[in-house]
Design a protein around this motif. Sequence first.
Motif, short mmCIF file in Angstrom:
data_model
loop_
_atom_site.label_atom_id
_atom_site.label_comp_id
_atom_site.label_asym_id
_atom_site.label_seq_id
_atom_site.Cartn_x
_atom_site.Cartn_y
_atom_site.Cartn_z
N ALA A 137 -8.02 43.54 21.93
CA ALA A 137 -8.33 44.51 20.88
C ALA A 137 -7.16 45.49 20.80
CB ALA A 137 -9.62 45.27 21.23
N GLU A 138 -6.95 46.02 19.61
CA GLU A 138 -5.91 47.03 19.44
C GLU A 138 -6.36 48.31 20.13
OE1 GLU A 138 -3.14 46.43 17.75
OE2 GLU A 138 -2.29 48.45 17.76
N CYS A 139 -5.41 48.97 20.83
CA CYS A 139 -5.78 50.23 21.48
C CYS A 139 -4.96 51.35 20.87
CB CYS A 139 -5.54 50.14 22.98
SG CYS A 139 -6.11 51.59 23.88
N PHE A 140 -5.64 52.32 20.26
CA PHE A 140 -4.91 53.45 19.67
C PHE A 140 -4.39 54.34 20.78
CE2 PHE A 140 -4.47 57.68 17.87
CZ PHE A 140 -3.72 57.41 16.73
N PRO A 141 -3.06 54.64 20.75
CA PRO A 141 -2.50 55.42 21.86
C PRO A 141 -2.84 56.90 21.74
CG PRO A 141 -0.78 54.88 20.27
CD PRO A 141 -2.04 54.25 19.76
N GLY A 142 -3.24 57.45 22.86
CA GLY A 142 -3.48 58.89 22.91
C GLY A 142 -3.01 59.36 24.27
N SER A 143 -2.92 60.66 24.48
CA SER A 143 -2.52 61.11 25.81
C SER A 143 -3.34 62.32 26.22
CB SER A 143 -1.03 61.42 25.85
OG SER A 143 -0.75 62.52 25.01
N GLY A 144 -3.24 62.60 27.51
CA GLY A 144 -4.09 63.61 28.13
C GLY A 144 -3.86 65.03 27.64
N ALA B 48 -16.00 45.34 22.25
CA ALA B 48 -14.86 44.91 21.44
C ALA B 48 -14.74 43.39 21.51
CB ALA B 48 -13.58 45.56 21.97
N ARG B 49 -14.91 42.87 22.71
CA ARG B 49 -14.81 41.43 22.89
C ARG B 49 -15.92 40.70 22.15
NH1 ARG B 49 -13.95 38.12 28.50
NH2 ARG B 49 -14.48 36.08 27.64
N TRP B 50 -17.13 41.22 22.30
CA TRP B 50 -18.29 40.60 21.66
C TRP B 50 -18.12 40.60 20.14
CZ3 TRP B 50 -22.35 42.12 18.42
CH2 TRP B 50 -23.45 41.27 18.39
N LEU B 51 -17.67 41.72 19.59
CA LEU B 51 -17.51 41.82 18.14
C LEU B 51 -16.42 40.87 17.64
CD1 LEU B 51 -17.83 45.68 17.72
CD2 LEU B 51 -19.29 43.97 16.63
N ARG B 52 -15.37 40.73 18.44
CA ARG B 52 -14.29 39.85 18.03
C ARG B 52 -14.73 38.39 18.14
NH1 ARG B 52 -10.42 37.09 20.37
NH2 ARG B 52 -10.77 37.89 22.46
N GLU B 53 -15.32 38.04 19.27
CA GLU B 53 -15.65 36.64 19.51
C GLU B 53 -16.88 36.18 18.74
OE1 GLU B 53 -15.98 36.12 23.72
OE2 GLU B 53 -13.80 36.08 24.01
N LYS B 54 -17.92 37.03 18.71
CA LYS B 54 -19.18 36.58 18.13
C LYS B 54 -19.34 36.98 16.66
CE LYS B 54 -21.08 34.78 21.93
NZ LYS B 54 -20.33 35.18 23.06
N GLN B 55 -18.65 38.05 16.26
CA GLN B 55 -18.85 38.54 14.90
C GLN B 55 -17.57 38.46 14.07
OE1 GLN B 55 -22.06 40.80 14.18
NE2 GLN B 55 -22.62 39.17 15.59
N ARG C 217 -6.75 51.08 28.01
CA ARG C 217 -5.61 50.34 27.47
C ARG C 217 -5.53 48.95 28.10
NH1 ARG C 217 -0.70 49.00 28.19
NH2 ARG C 217 -0.61 49.80 30.31
N MET C 218 -5.74 48.90 29.39
CA MET C 218 -5.68 47.60 30.09
C MET C 218 -6.84 46.69 29.68
SD MET C 218 -4.39 48.80 33.82
CE MET C 218 -4.88 47.28 34.59
N LEU C 219 -8.01 47.26 29.60
CA LEU C 219 -9.17 46.46 29.19
C LEU C 219 -9.00 45.93 27.77
CD1 LEU C 219 -12.08 48.59 30.71
CD2 LEU C 219 -11.52 46.22 31.31
N ALA C 220 -8.44 46.78 26.90
CA ALA C 220 -8.24 46.38 25.51
C ALA C 220 -7.29 45.18 25.43
CB ALA C 220 -7.70 47.54 24.69
N VAL D 71 -11.04 44.60 15.76
CA VAL D 71 -11.50 45.79 16.46
C VAL D 71 -10.37 46.64 17.03
CG1 VAL D 71 -12.98 46.65 18.32
CG2 VAL D 71 -13.59 44.52 17.15
N MET D 72 -10.46 47.95 16.80
CA MET D 72 -9.57 48.90 17.46
C MET D 72 -10.41 49.77 18.39
SD MET D 72 -7.28 51.96 15.76
CE MET D 72 -5.75 51.13 15.35
N VAL D 73 -9.83 50.12 19.54
CA VAL D 73 -10.54 51.04 20.44
C VAL D 73 -9.67 52.26 20.67
CG1 VAL D 73 -11.74 49.14 21.60
CG2 VAL D 73 -9.61 50.01 22.56
#
Length: 457
Positions: free
Chosen positions: A157-164, A121-128, A149-152, A132-134
């Motif tokens: 990057a946007e993080c789509f919320p989901g749950s267990g 996500a970072r590479w795509l945002r910074e280099k390309q 979520r924390m890494l995003a 990006v959504m994850v």
Amino acid sequence: MFENLQDRFGRVLKNVRGMGRLTESNIKDTLREVRMALLEADVALPVVREFVEQVRGKAMGEEVLRSLTPGQTLVKIVNDELISLMGEANAGLDLNVQPPAVILMAGLQGSGKTTSVAKLARWLREKQDRKVMVVSCDVYRPAAIEQLRMLAAEVEAECFPGSGDQDPVDIARRANEAAKKQFFDVLIVDTAGRLHVDAAMMDEIRALHGAVVPAETLFVVDSMTGQDAANTAKAFDAALPLTGVVLTKADGDARGGAALSIRHITGKPIKFLGVGEKTAALEPFHPDRVASRILGMGDVLSLVEEVQSKVDHEQARRLVRKLKKGKGFDLADYREQLVQMSNLGSVTELMDKLPGMNGIPDQVKQQVNDRELVKLIAIINSMTPQERTFPAVIKGSRKRRIAAGSGTRIQDVNQLLKQFTQLQKMMKKMKGGGMAKMMRGLTGRMPGGMLPGGLPF
Ligand code: GDP
Ligand code: MG
């Protein structure tokens, strides 16, 4: 990275580089050692066999046996085969679809999927420059969704919320719709892994694949698992069509078996290397760069090519003939060497490409700079032909004349004469074959520890 393999290859190829002549028997010995090195690196056996056969076939070719630098040529063959083994050129992501382009990440638990999602996500945002959504579809481990979520957040990057308590396929579908509505360029889908390849996991990832129709399906695999990495990749590829591989933890892998086996065993390109735990530690995979890393050569091959194209082979051959006839090496010959060196371009630049030069402080490198070379040539230019052939006649008044003529100082003239005497002594010490070899080194690569100009460092 790949230190063990580098060590082994380094030792084998060091011998090869010095070989004056390639024969069937020394090629055979070398190949046996190459084979051992690859097996020790945990390269898959069919890959090792094929590799060694390819190299043997090429090494036995006429052109190689007759070439001026057979050892060098053999090294180049090994290098070329390594590159072709890993897939020639860098294989990039193909995200040319109606956005959002979905990247589905698959792999065993702990292989580095979630980390790689963030890195990518970072590479795509910074280099390309992509938006990006994850999304995490790992509903089995509560911490997994939070981890992404924390890494995003870290990589913006946007993080789509989901749950267990939700269905993974449903989460993926909704994330895809949200990404489309919000005009994201790329959606990266993180998935759950198991410790082993099992049917339930394969069913789930297949269902995810069917639901989001990914542009890229990347298999994430731990480099340290060696040739097993290639086998797991093959198992996954049988279940869903992989488009490429992310090889993680290459930073901790001393052997390199995975990097060398995956392409050959699966037919899938390695697209990225994970080289650390941080989100910036991702590199597009370049077979040629990895090959030179493995061979520990810096940019030595491009250097060899440069030298081969620029050095006047005929002149070098004349010199060899002359030396063989027993005529001594004189200052005129030295001058020719220096001129050839200066044709190569910047010495400092050249030195950066030589293996083992990294350890040399810049200060020292700069002492042997291009101006130095020009100065040496100027000094010899200011000598008479007689002085060049019999340097012993160069005493006080001649030294003063030469220094004045070349715009240098007497110390410079002295230094050049000293260097030359050392070089001449060294050449005398070598037996006939050694001399020819050294001259061959001139047109190929610099003999160890010394540039062809005889400049010691
Ligand atoms: P997942 O289970 O496949 O999602 O794996 P994770 O992304 O959670 O990674 C598992 C562990 O491997 C974590 O401790 C990561 O920090 C570590 N890791 C992942 N990629 C790399 C890498 O390229 N280099 C190193 N040194 N560690 C990595
Ligand atoms: Mg994970």
